[in-house]
Motif scaffolding. Structure first.
Motif, mmCIF file in Angstrom:
data_model
loop_
_atom_site.group_PDB
_atom_site.id
_atom_site.type_symbol
_atom_site.label_atom_id
_atom_site.label_comp_id
_atom_site.label_asym_id
_atom_site.label_seq_id
_atom_site.Cartn_x
_atom_site.Cartn_y
_atom_site.Cartn_z
ATOM 1 N N THR A 103 0.814 -1.205 0.000
ATOM 2 C CA THR A 103 0.000 0.000 0.000
ATOM 3 C C THR A 103 0.846 1.252 0.000
ATOM 4 O OG1 THR A 103 -0.079 0.006 2.411
ATOM 5 C CG2 THR A 103 -1.848 -1.136 1.262
ATOM 6 N N GLN A 136 6.265 -5.988 6.671
ATOM 7 C CA GLN A 136 4.963 -5.985 7.340
ATOM 8 C C GLN A 136 5.155 -6.126 8.840
ATOM 9 O OE1 GLN A 136 2.215 -9.248 6.556
ATOM 10 N NE2 GLN A 136 0.487 -7.824 6.572
ATOM 11 N N TYR A 142 -3.528 -8.013 7.514
ATOM 12 C CA TYR A 142 -4.097 -6.779 6.970
ATOM 13 C C TYR A 142 -4.829 -5.953 8.023
ATOM 14 C CZ TYR A 142 -3.426 -7.244 1.911
ATOM 15 O OH TYR A 142 -2.892 -7.268 0.661
ATOM 16 N N ARG A 149 -0.927 -3.334 6.408
ATOM 17 C CA ARG A 149 -0.667 -3.869 5.082
ATOM 18 C C ARG A 149 0.826 -3.725 4.773
ATOM 19 N NH1 ARG A 149 -4.979 -4.405 1.327
ATOM 20 N NH2 ARG A 149 -7.006 -4.182 2.348
#
Length: 435
Positions: free
Chosen positions: A9, A41, A222, A226
């Motif tokens: 993202t 992440q 998520y 993200r």
């Protein structure tokens, strides 16, 4: 594993590599600079506090920045990891948090050198790596060296339980395990009550609450963060400098000044050494003021590990079969000469590189001036390492008489080579494929 959580993202970019390339002036060619793209992440605790990151390898040349998988993942692990740590540095990727890294079989068995210190990393054992005796022994060795181990995507497989027993972290995909999630969690707890359980695919608050109530320690997905893509410019060290460093670092009498001059002759390599040591030194508050100091802090063994990885990464213009041959030849030589395993591996590696580059071994020696012991075994086939190389080369062209003349038996060489080939194929299988 974290690579199942989707696309990115956000993107951030570092220009450290580009600045160094500019500083290098005319020393750089168009083939000396390459992009490095990795994903990251977050991993969170029950209070939703960020405690770690997972490093996610990205495929090059994709507008969508999808995560690398399969053969691409092998390629990323064996070739991008050294550039990632050298060009980014652990602090830039993870700050003071732990960094989880997916590794393929070769890193756990020792066929590929570990390119990072144990201070801030967690080594993830992927679900497609069979936990046989060789991998199990590698896990024990890595734990003794101070590395933390995570078993990725555990789903209750009996064959992976002895890896669970050695791990500090067990990762469970809550979506993949479905209704058996609680049973898998209980099994992991029974076999290793001290390990922290990390649940992946946390998509919403309801799932977070369910897993938290079940006693899960850490969370990823998520619903928390993200993945974000980081980019840098990777400066590619020259093959010639790497070859000369292999000679210097495997020679017992090579002075530090020689090693320092070789590293200094390649700006890309110098940059990686500095960034690696700066990351490692952060925990000890050591101020690095010179390249010599950086090399001493990194250590010859760790520097050799980096050089070998970069050397293998420098011959990616050839086909997969040739790359596999280089690793298989080196590992087979080491297996046939256990008392001189390091020397034999180096001899096999250089022999394979000479083959890939289309050079006679004598030419390679004349160009790089390898250490006396390496030269003797590589060119003259003297000693156990030289005999091992002779036997391996004879096996490759099906010459049993030459194998016997080298003091080995066909069955012994066949067994060693097939084991080495299996590891090499798992490490560099389809390394040139792009999807």
């Amino acid at each position: 594993m974290g690579t199942t959580t989707g696309t990115t993202t956000g993107t951030s970019t570092t220009t450290a590599g580009g600045e160094s390339a500019a500083a290098g002036g005319s020393a750089w060619t168009s083939g000396s600079v390459a992009p490095v793209r990795v994903g990251r992440q977050g991993i969170y605790d029950r209070e939703r506090r960020l405690v770690a990151y997972e490093l996610l390898f990205r495929a090059h040349g994709r507008a969508s920045a999808e995560l690398a998988e399969g053969a691409e993942q092998d390629h990323a692990t064996s070739q991008v990891i050294s550039a990632t740590f050298g060009d980014f540095g652990v602090e830039q990727i993870a700050g003071d948090k732990l960094l989880f890294i997916n590794l393929t079989r070769g890193f756990f068995t020792g066929e590929l050198p570990m390119p990072c210190s144990p201070s801030q990393v967690v080594l993830e054992l992927l679900e497609n790596v069979e936990v046989d005796d060789e991998v199990h022994a590698g896990l024990l060795r890595l734990r003794e060296e101070g590395y933390r181990i995570a078993v990725d995507d555990f789903a209750g497989e009996p064959g992976r339980l002895r890896a669970v027993e050695l791990a500090q972290y067990v990762k469970i995909d809550v979506e993949a395990t479905g209704g058996s999630f609680e049973d898998v969690l209980a099994l992991a707890r029974r076999h290793n009550p001290d390990a922290l359980v990390v649940v992946e695919r946390i998509e919403d608050d309801e799932l977070f609450a369910r897993c938290s109530a079940a006693g899960v320690d850490l969370f990823q997905g998520y619903g928390l963060q993200r993945p974000v893509t980081l980019e840098a410019v990777s400066l590619t060290p020259s093959q010639m400098v790497c070859l000369r460093l292999v000679r210097a670092l495997t020679g017992a009498d090579a002075p530090m000044r020689e090693v320092e001059e070789l590293v200094a002759s390649d700006p890309a390599l110098s940059l990686r050494v500095f960034k690696t040591v700066t990351s490692a030194a952060a925990g000890t508050r050591t101020e690095v003021t010179s390249l010599r100091q950086a090399i001493v802090l990194l250590g010859r063994k760790q520097l050799l590990s980096w050089v070998v990885l970069m050397l293998l990464g420098g011959v990616t213009s050839v086909d997969t079969e040739s790359l596999t041959m280089v690793l298989a030849r080196a590992a087979a030589c080491a297996r046939l000469s256990p008392r001189e395993a390091d020397l034999a591996y180096t001899v096999g590696l250089l022999s394979g590189v000479a083959t890939v580059l289309g050079m006679r071994e004598e030419e390679l020696v004349d160009t790089t001036g390898v250490a006396r012991a390496v030269r003797s075994a590589l060119v003259d086939r003297h000693g156990p390492a030289g005999a091992a190389l002779s036997a391996v080369l004879a096996y490759e062209v099906d010459e049993p008489r030459t194998i016997a003349e080298a003091g080995h038996v066909v069955y012994e060489v066949s067994r060693a080579y097939l084991a080495a080939l299996s590891g090499a194929m798992a490490t560099v299988s389809s390394v040139l494929e792009r999807s």
